[in-house]
Enzyme design. Structure first.
Site, PDB file in Angstrom:
ATOM      1  N   GLY A 262       0.785  -1.232   0.000  1.00  0.00           N
ATOM      2  CA  GLY A 262       0.000   0.000   0.000  1.00  0.00           C
ATOM      3  C   GLY A 262       0.813   1.276   0.000  1.00  0.00           C
ATOM      4  O   GLY A 262       0.252   2.364   0.160  1.00  0.00           O
ATOM      5  N   GLY A 303       2.753  -3.213  -4.557  1.00  0.00           N
ATOM      6  CA  GLY A 303       2.305  -3.481  -5.926  1.00  0.00           C
ATOM      7  C   GLY A 303       2.510  -2.223  -6.744  1.00  0.00           C
ATOM      8  O   GLY A 303       3.415  -2.099  -7.573  1.00  0.00           O
ATOM      9  N   ARG A 304       1.662  -1.222  -6.450  1.00  0.00           N
ATOM     10  CA  ARG A 304       1.694   0.049  -7.165  1.00  0.00           C
ATOM     11  C   ARG A 304       3.103   0.655  -7.195  1.00  0.00           C
ATOM     12  O   ARG A 304       3.580   1.092  -8.237  1.00  0.00           O
ATOM     13  CB  ARG A 304       0.761   1.022  -6.431  1.00  0.00           C
ATOM     14  CG  ARG A 304       0.546   2.351  -7.129  1.00  0.00           C
ATOM     15  CD  ARG A 304      -0.111   3.343  -6.157  1.00  0.00           C
ATOM     16  NE  ARG A 304      -1.229   2.803  -5.410  1.00  0.00           N
ATOM     17  CZ  ARG A 304      -2.511   2.887  -5.776  1.00  0.00           C
ATOM     18  NH1 ARG A 304      -2.835   3.518  -6.874  1.00  0.00           N
ATOM     19  NH2 ARG A 304      -3.464   2.361  -5.022  1.00  0.00           N
ATOM     20  N   ARG A 341      -9.536   4.476 -12.960  1.00  0.00           N
ATOM     21  CA  ARG A 341      -9.203   5.127 -11.684  1.00  0.00           C
ATOM     22  C   ARG A 341      -9.817   6.524 -11.507  1.00  0.00           C
ATOM     23  O   ARG A 341     -10.321   6.826 -10.433  1.00  0.00           O
ATOM     24  CB  ARG A 341      -7.686   5.142 -11.458  1.00  0.00           C
ATOM     25  CG  ARG A 341      -7.084   3.722 -11.443  1.00  0.00           C
ATOM     26  CD  ARG A 341      -5.662   3.667 -10.897  1.00  0.00           C
ATOM     27  NE  ARG A 341      -5.625   3.951  -9.475  1.00  0.00           N
ATOM     28  CZ  ARG A 341      -5.295   5.100  -8.943  1.00  0.00           C
ATOM     29  NH1 ARG A 341      -4.930   6.111  -9.717  1.00  0.00           N
ATOM     30  NH2 ARG A 341      -5.304   5.280  -7.648  1.00  0.00           N
ATOM     31  N   TYR A 345     -12.231   6.390  -8.395  1.00  0.00           N
ATOM     32  CA  TYR A 345     -11.677   6.980  -7.156  1.00  0.00           C
ATOM     33  C   TYR A 345     -11.490   8.487  -7.236  1.00  0.00           C
ATOM     34  O   TYR A 345     -10.915   9.084  -6.322  1.00  0.00           O
ATOM     35  CB  TYR A 345     -10.292   6.389  -6.832  1.00  0.00           C
ATOM     36  CG  TYR A 345     -10.151   4.908  -6.995  1.00  0.00           C
ATOM     37  CD1 TYR A 345     -10.864   4.036  -6.171  1.00  0.00           C
ATOM     38  CD2 TYR A 345      -9.292   4.363  -7.947  1.00  0.00           C
ATOM     39  CE1 TYR A 345     -10.728   2.661  -6.314  1.00  0.00           C
ATOM     40  CE2 TYR A 345      -9.155   2.991  -8.093  1.00  0.00           C
ATOM     41  CZ  TYR A 345      -9.872   2.151  -7.282  1.00  0.00           C
ATOM     42  OH  TYR A 345      -9.738   0.807  -7.418  1.00  0.00           O
ATOM     43  N   CYS A 372     -18.945   5.533 -23.895  1.00  0.00           N
ATOM     44  CA  CYS A 372     -20.278   6.141 -23.792  1.00  0.00           C
ATOM     45  C   CYS A 372     -20.711   6.239 -22.349  1.00  0.00           C
ATOM     46  O   CYS A 372     -21.507   5.424 -21.858  1.00  0.00           O
ATOM     47  CB  CYS A 372     -21.275   5.327 -24.612  1.00  0.00           C
ATOM     48  SG  CYS A 372     -20.931   5.554 -26.345  1.00  0.00           S
ATOM     49  N   GLU A 373     -20.180   7.214 -21.689  1.00  0.00           N
ATOM     50  CA  GLU A 373     -20.444   7.432 -20.273  1.00  0.00           C
ATOM     51  C   GLU A 373     -19.943   8.843 -19.974  1.00  0.00           C
ATOM     52  O   GLU A 373     -18.766   9.137 -20.219  1.00  0.00           O
ATOM     53  CB  GLU A 373     -19.641   6.380 -19.495  1.00  0.00           C
ATOM     54  CG  GLU A 373     -19.759   6.443 -18.027  1.00  0.00           C
ATOM     55  CD  GLU A 373     -20.711   5.383 -17.463  1.00  0.00           C
ATOM     56  OE1 GLU A 373     -21.022   4.401 -18.169  1.00  0.00           O
ATOM     57  OE2 GLU A 373     -21.141   5.580 -16.337  1.00  0.00           O
TER      58      GLU A 373
HETATM   59  N1  LLP Z   1      -1.383  -6.582  -0.205  1.00  0.00           N
HETATM   60  C1  LLP Z   1      -2.718  -6.721  -0.126  1.00  0.00           C
HETATM   61  C2  LLP Z   1      -3.292  -7.691   0.785  1.00  0.00           C
HETATM   62  C3  LLP Z   1      -3.539  -5.914  -0.936  1.00  0.00           C
HETATM   63  O1  LLP Z   1      -4.862  -6.044  -0.849  1.00  0.00           O
HETATM   64  C4  LLP Z   1      -2.962  -4.976  -1.825  1.00  0.00           C
HETATM   65  C5  LLP Z   1      -3.796  -4.131  -2.684  1.00  0.00           C
HETATM   66  C6  LLP Z   1      -1.557  -4.883  -1.871  1.00  0.00           C
HETATM   67  C7  LLP Z   1      -0.801  -5.705  -1.041  1.00  0.00           C
HETATM   68  C8  LLP Z   1      -0.842  -3.957  -2.803  1.00  0.00           C
HETATM   69  O2  LLP Z   1      -1.151  -2.622  -2.569  1.00  0.00           O
HETATM   70  P1  LLP Z   1      -0.316  -1.497  -3.357  1.00  0.00           P
HETATM   71  O3  LLP Z   1       1.118  -1.569  -2.867  1.00  0.00           O
HETATM   72  O4  LLP Z   1      -0.416  -1.799  -4.789  1.00  0.00           O
HETATM   73  O5  LLP Z   1      -0.988  -0.228  -2.993  1.00  0.00           O
HETATM   74  N2  LLP Z   1      -7.317  -0.500  -7.513  1.00  0.00           N
HETATM   75  C9  LLP Z   1      -6.891   0.408  -6.478  1.00  0.00           C
HETATM   76  C10 LLP Z   1      -5.935  -0.243  -5.510  1.00  0.00           C
HETATM   77  C11 LLP Z   1      -6.485  -1.525  -4.920  1.00  0.00           C
HETATM   78  C12 LLP Z   1      -5.519  -2.176  -3.998  1.00  0.00           C
HETATM   79  C13 LLP Z   1      -5.949  -3.549  -3.650  1.00  0.00           C
HETATM   80  N3  LLP Z   1      -5.057  -4.228  -2.754  1.00  0.00           N
HETATM   81  C14 LLP Z   1      -6.275   1.655  -7.129  1.00  0.00           C
HETATM   82  O6  LLP Z   1      -6.236   1.709  -8.341  1.00  0.00           O
HETATM   83  O7  LLP Z   1      -5.868   2.572  -6.449  1.00  0.00           O
END
Ligand code: LLP
Length: 446
Positions: A262, A303-304, A341, A345, A372-373
């Protein structure tokens, strides 16, 4: 917004576009040594460009400080941000593991040569067949999200005459200041076993008694795009307190500990998140201060922050509609189906006109998608130089949760992705064509 070319370099090209991106002598944006005009000419648009050097640098931004601060650790790339066998192979070669949430993502990891024991299987409602598959391929850990799921894992493991290595996902009750939809650590969440209700303790007791479960540790994830360090230190303390209690009551030996992922990133010049080093140091110091013996292995799940900066979305400008006294809509050939996104969000992005990067004369426009939105607006009220049909618009920090969340809304094929590296280009996912989409249906009887 940017007002001059120097500032554009410093903020956008220096911090938000992939490492090494620059404006060449003709004013063209160049990524990984390749001018984007060439990429769009050869591969069409919309196009998602990923830069290998940036992916590797982001992996090392985590692994380097951990090597000195907390050697017994594993960085798991959260593949939900962008699942692609090529990315899996790059992160695997950097020594990372993978956080997966479906049998599909586990397959992507395996296809990329990711060792199964370095993969962790998450999710709040894993299917029985997915648990079977994970155990069959020798997944490193399954993260149980509820008491009910713990029983399901135990049943599947028993039927396979296997011991399932399990981590419990605990809801720590920590407030991370991020968007409601991506906040998960608070009590009212579909994820995890709450501490307060006693479900977390019940799960430890049950897992310790279960004959086919090896309870290796505890996990928590407080949310995504988090900019504060304290919630991570708080999470470490809350989970380690709980682990100590569980050790005394049920003999839990905490071998794995994960405060999740996160870690926030920069989408625009006003974003100023801590860097990977600060997140890692906060977490490792918080553990060190507790004098836990033996020290658990630390698992973190970015992840991100691994993949977002490496990715740039390239679009062609089409219709430009000026509504006098209201606003100018500049339409692009992609939108909410490749980047949900902004609509989901309210996410804000930056952009440049990639075929002539300069910012001397600006006008305020709204960049709309092709779908179309009415809500399909990618950039609202952004200052950009006047555009004409055929210009290439580049949106940085597009590597995470774009293609991963892409749809075929309006029955439009998903964009192609390419990987650039030091002047080379490789197609990592071909563009979906109309024919591909039609092949997904059964033919009606005519
Ligand atoms: N670990 C768990 C258990 C998670 O649920 C997530 C993300 C991560 C790690 C990785 O989080 P990151 O480092 O990527 O922030 N679609 C949304 C974000 C959804 C995140 C879901 N879980 C967006 O576009 O902001």
């Amino acid at each position: 917004m940017q007002t001059d070319a120097t500032k554009l370099d410093r903020t956008l090209l220096g911090r938000i576009f992939p490492i090494g991106s620059h404006r060449d002598s003709q004013g063209i944006l160049t990524i990984g040594g390749v001018p984007v005009t060439r990429l769009v000419d050869e591969h069409g648009s919309p196009l998602y460009v990923f830069d290998e050097e940036t992916i590797r640098a982001q992996c090392r931004a985590y692994t380097r400080p951990l090597t000195s601060n907390y050697p017994d650790s594993l960085v798991l790339y959260a593949a939900k941000a962008h699942a692609d066998p090529t990315v899996a192979s790059i992160v695997a070669s950097e020594g990372l593991g993978m956080d997966t949430v479906s049998s599909g993502e586990i397959r992507v990891g395996l296809a990329g040569g990711m060792p199964p024991e370095r993969m962790v299987f998450h999710g709040n409602n894993k299917l029985e067949r997915e648990i079977e598959y994970a155990l069959a391929v020798g997944i490193g850990r399954i993260v149980a999200d509820s008491l009910d799921e713990l029983d399901l894992i135990e049943d599947v493991a028993k039927s396979r005459e296997q011991i399932a290595p399990v981590i419990l996902r605990i809801t720590p009750g920590v407030e991370a200041h991020t968007h409601d939809y991506i906040r998960t650590g608070a009590i009212d969440s579909k994820f995890g076993l709450p501490l307060e209700s006693g479900a977390a303790e019940a799960a430890v007791e049950r897992a310790m008694r279960a004959s086919c479960i090896d309870l290796t540790g505890l996990h928590a994830h407080i949310g995504s795009q988090v900019f504060d360090l304290e919630p991570y230190a708080d999470t470490v303390n809350i989970i380690l307190d709980f682990a100590l209690e569980m050790k005394h009551r049920y003999g839990l030996n905490l071998r794995d500990f994960s405060p999740g992922g996160g870690f926030g990133i920069c989408y625009g010049e006003s974003d100023d998140p801590p860097d990977a080093h600060e997140f890692v140091t906060t977490i490792s110091h918080a553990i060190d201060q507790r004098n836990v013996t033996p020290k658990p292995r630390l698992l973190i799940e970015p992840g991100r922050s691994i993949i977002a900066r490496s990715g740039v979305a390239l679009y062609r400008v089409g219709t430009i509609k000026d509504i006098p006294g209201v606003r100018t809509y500049v339409s692009i050939d992609g939108g909410m189906a490749d980047n949900i996104r902004p609509a989901l969000y309210g996410a804000q992005y930056s952009a440049v006109i990639a075929n002539r990067v300069s910012a001397n004369k600006l006008e305020t426009v709204t960049v709309a998608g092709r779908y179309c939105e009415s809500g399909d607006v990618v950039l609202r009220d952004i200052n950009l130089p006047p555009m004409v049909r055929g210009d290439i618009l580049a949106i940085p920090a597009a590597g995470a949760y774009h293609m991963a969340m892409a749809s075929n809304y309006n029955l439009v094929g998903r964009p192609a992705t390419v990987l650039v590296n030091d002047g080379t280009v490789r197609v990592t996912r071909p563009r979906e064509t109309d024919e591909d989409l039609l092949l997904g249906f059964s033919q009606p009887e005519l």
